[in-house]
Design a protein around this motif. Structure first.
Motif, PDB file in Angstrom:
ATOM      1  N   HIS A 173      19.129 -19.541 -91.270  1.00  0.00           N
ATOM      2  CA  HIS A 173      19.238 -18.996 -89.918  1.00  0.00           C
ATOM      3  C   HIS A 173      19.511 -17.494 -89.970  1.00  0.00           C
ATOM      4  N   GLN A 174      18.767 -16.736 -89.224  1.00  0.00           N
ATOM      5  CA  GLN A 174      18.897 -15.283 -89.073  1.00  0.00           C
ATOM      6  C   GLN A 174      18.479 -14.474 -90.301  1.00  0.00           C
ATOM      7  N   MET A 175      17.894 -15.117 -91.335  1.00  0.00           N
ATOM      8  CA  MET A 175      17.359 -14.306 -92.427  1.00  0.00           C
ATOM      9  C   MET A 175      16.104 -13.610 -91.917  1.00  0.00           C
ATOM     10  N   PRO A 176      15.751 -12.446 -92.459  1.00  0.00           N
ATOM     11  CA  PRO A 176      14.538 -11.767 -92.011  1.00  0.00           C
ATOM     12  C   PRO A 176      13.309 -12.647 -92.243  1.00  0.00           C
ATOM     13  N   LEU A 177      12.361 -12.576 -91.328  1.00  0.00           N
ATOM     14  CA  LEU A 177      11.116 -13.325 -91.498  1.00  0.00           C
ATOM     15  C   LEU A 177      10.310 -12.707 -92.635  1.00  0.00           C
ATOM     16  N   ILE A 178       9.674 -13.562 -93.432  1.00  0.00           N
ATOM     17  CA  ILE A 178       8.902 -13.114 -94.584  1.00  0.00           C
ATOM     18  C   ILE A 178       7.460 -13.568 -94.403  1.00  0.00           C
ATOM     19  N   PRO A 179       6.490 -12.650 -94.536  1.00  0.00           N
ATOM     20  CA  PRO A 179       5.086 -13.062 -94.457  1.00  0.00           C
ATOM     21  C   PRO A 179       4.771 -14.111 -95.522  1.00  0.00           C
ATOM     22  N   CYS A 180       3.928 -15.062 -95.158  1.00  0.00           N
ATOM     23  CA  CYS A 180       3.565 -16.118 -96.104  1.00  0.00           C
ATOM     24  C   CYS A 180       2.169 -16.635 -95.810  1.00  0.00           C
ATOM     25  N   THR A 181       1.639 -17.392 -96.774  1.00  0.00           N
ATOM     26  CA  THR A 181       0.398 -18.132 -96.599  1.00  0.00           C
ATOM     27  C   THR A 181       0.735 -19.605 -96.760  1.00  0.00           C
ATOM     28  N   VAL A 182       0.280 -20.420 -95.830  1.00  0.00           N
ATOM     29  CA  VAL A 182       0.561 -21.854 -95.834  1.00  0.00           C
ATOM     30  C   VAL A 182      -0.718 -22.598 -96.173  1.00  0.00           C
ATOM     31  N   THR A 183      -0.610 -23.553 -97.089  1.00  0.00           N
ATOM     32  CA  THR A 183      -1.737 -24.396 -97.473  1.00  0.00           C
ATOM     33  C   THR A 183      -1.419 -25.833 -97.088  1.00  0.00           C
ATOM     34  N   LEU A 184      -2.323 -26.465 -96.351  1.00  0.00           N
ATOM     35  CA  LEU A 184      -2.119 -27.831 -95.882  1.00  0.00           C
ATOM     36  C   LEU A 184      -2.574 -28.823 -96.945  1.00  0.00           C
ATOM     37  N   ASN A 185      -1.724 -29.806 -97.247  1.00  0.00           N
ATOM     38  CA  ASN A 185      -2.069 -30.878 -98.184  1.00  0.00           C
ATOM     39  C   ASN A 185      -2.560 -32.099 -97.418  1.00  0.00           C
ATOM     40  N   MET A 186      -3.242 -33.000 -98.100  1.00  0.00           N
ATOM     41  CA  MET A 186      -3.819 -34.186 -97.469  1.00  0.00           C
ATOM     42  C   MET A 186      -2.754 -35.081 -96.822  1.00  0.00           C
ATOM     43  N   ASP A 187      -1.532 -35.092 -97.373  1.00  0.00           N
ATOM     44  CA  ASP A 187      -0.482 -35.965 -96.855  1.00  0.00           C
ATOM     45  C   ASP A 187       0.324 -35.341 -95.713  1.00  0.00           C
ATOM     46  N   GLY A 188      -0.102 -34.142 -95.249  1.00  0.00           N
ATOM     47  CA  GLY A 188       0.598 -33.484 -94.150  1.00  0.00           C
ATOM     48  C   GLY A 188       1.701 -32.545 -94.609  1.00  0.00           C
ATOM     49  N   SER A 189       1.987 -32.541 -95.905  1.00  0.00           N
ATOM     50  CA  SER A 189       2.954 -31.577 -96.444  1.00  0.00           C
ATOM     51  C   SER A 189       2.257 -30.224 -96.573  1.00  0.00           C
ATOM     52  N   VAL A 190       3.028 -29.180 -96.819  1.00  0.00           N
ATOM     53  CA  VAL A 190       2.435 -27.852 -96.998  1.00  0.00           C
ATOM     54  C   VAL A 190       3.039 -27.162 -98.211  1.00  0.00           C
ATOM     55  N   TRP A 191       2.223 -26.318 -98.841  1.00  0.00           N
ATOM     56  CA  TRP A 191       2.706 -25.358 -99.835  1.00  0.00           C
ATOM     57  C   TRP A 191       2.861 -24.036 -99.116  1.00  0.00           C
ATOM     58  N   ILE A 192       3.969 -23.355 -99.361  1.00  0.00           N
ATOM     59  CA  ILE A 192       4.228 -22.059 -98.746  1.00  0.00           C
ATOM     60  C   ILE A 192       4.291 -21.020 -99.856  1.00  0.00           C
ATOM     61  N   SER A 193       3.402 -20.024 -99.793  1.00  0.00           N
ATOM     62  CA  SER A 193       3.391 -18.925-100.764  1.00  0.00           C
ATOM     63  C   SER A 193       3.889 -17.682-100.054  1.00  0.00           C
ATOM     64  N   LEU A 194       5.014 -17.155-100.531  1.00  0.00           N
ATOM     65  CA  LEU A 194       5.656 -16.019 -99.880  1.00  0.00           C
ATOM     66  C   LEU A 194       5.106 -14.698-100.403  1.00  0.00           C
ATOM     67  N   SER A 195       5.155 -13.671 -99.574  1.00  0.00           N
ATOM     68  CA  SER A 195       4.672 -12.348 -99.969  1.00  0.00           C
ATOM     69  C   SER A 195       5.618 -11.672-100.956  1.00  0.00           C
ATOM     70  N   GLN A 196       6.849 -12.188-101.047  1.00  0.00           N
ATOM     71  CA  GLN A 196       7.827 -11.641-101.994  1.00  0.00           C
ATOM     72  C   GLN A 196       8.781 -12.762-102.381  1.00  0.00           C
ATOM     73  N   PRO A 197       9.332 -12.705-103.596  1.00  0.00           N
ATOM     74  CA  PRO A 197      10.272 -13.748-104.008  1.00  0.00           C
ATOM     75  C   PRO A 197      11.543 -13.717-103.152  1.00  0.00           C
ATOM     76  N   VAL A 198      12.103 -14.894-102.930  1.00  0.00           N
ATOM     77  CA  VAL A 198      13.299 -15.061-102.113  1.00  0.00           C
ATOM     78  C   VAL A 198      14.409 -15.651-102.981  1.00  0.00           C
ATOM     79  N   ARG A 199      15.633 -15.181-102.746  1.00  0.00           N
ATOM     80  CA  ARG A 199      16.777 -15.665-103.524  1.00  0.00           C
ATOM     81  C   ARG A 199      17.223 -17.048-103.047  1.00  0.00           C
ATOM     82  N   ALA A 200      17.424 -17.934-103.991  1.00  0.00           N
ATOM     83  CA  ALA A 200      18.054 -19.246-103.788  1.00  0.00           C
ATOM     84  C   ALA A 200      17.327 -20.165-102.810  1.00  0.00           C
ATOM     85  N   LEU A 201      15.995 -20.204-102.885  1.00  0.00           N
ATOM     86  CA  LEU A 201      15.275 -21.270-102.183  1.00  0.00           C
ATOM     87  C   LEU A 201      15.845 -22.587-102.690  1.00  0.00           C
TER      88      LEU A 201
END
Length: 198
Positions: free
Chosen positions: A117-145
């Protein structure tokens, strides 16, 4: 995951009121040496300071092996092992359209991400998987995902939805170590082999 509703209480003591201790080792991510012990991997979350007795410097939790009970730690709060730029969610919960037409059409979509909550928004690319899950690729690494936290996606001012993080991509430290091994291996192959002595 932290439990914010418990208020000003020690989380380890709180959780050990409900779960039996499962002692394990704090293990250095860099050289695999044991730095100390803990009362259970479930009392710790990624990114938090590890309270390790007898250590002069601060160590931070970077990963856990639930099978062995080992909790991997790294020196310094900004160690590369704490940073990742990819995560996979379980089936994503879309708010308005399930899933957005752009994502259905191309299987990829650019938007913004946060997991705290309240962390800065980070640009990303989302890829949809067949099961409805998604892969999220961030424009920069994030601490402690952290698995168990929720990835929330935004497009402009609109919240698109959320999904629980169930898998992480490799850390910056893992990627760096892999590149260094690859370079060393390539250099060994390129070295000339000595010819027969005359």
């Amino acid at each position: 995951m932290g439990i914010c509703f418990i208020g000003e209480r020690n989380f380890e003591n709180f959780i050990l009121e409900y779960l039996e201790p499962k002692p394990g080792n704090f293990v250095s991510i860099e050289d695999r040496t044991v730095k100390g012990t803990h009362k259970g991997w479930f009392t710790l979350t990624l990114g938090q300071r590890a309270r390790i007795g007898g250590q002069r410097d601060a160590w931070f939790v970077v990963d856990k092996d639930i099978a062995t009970g080992d909790v991997f730690v790294a020196p310094t709060t900004n160690h590369p092992a704490l940073f990742r730029d990819t995560a996979r969610t379980d089936r994503f919960h879309w708010i308005a359209v399930d899933p957005p037409p752009e994502l259905v059409r191309t299987q990829m979509m650019e938007c913004h991400f946060r997991f705290v909550h309240q962390m800065p928004l980070i640009p990303c690319t989302v890829t949809l998987n067949m099961d409805g899950s998604v892969w999220i690729s961030l424009s920069q690494p994030v601490r402690a995902l952290t698995p168990g936290q929720f990835a929330v996606l935004y497009k402009g001012d609109d919240c698109l939805g959320s999904g629980k993080i169930i898998q992480l991509g490799p850390s910056e430290y893992t990627l760096k170590t892999g590149r260094e091994r690859l370079v060393a291996s390539q250099q060994q192959k390129d070295e000339p082999t000595p010819g027969p002595a005359s």
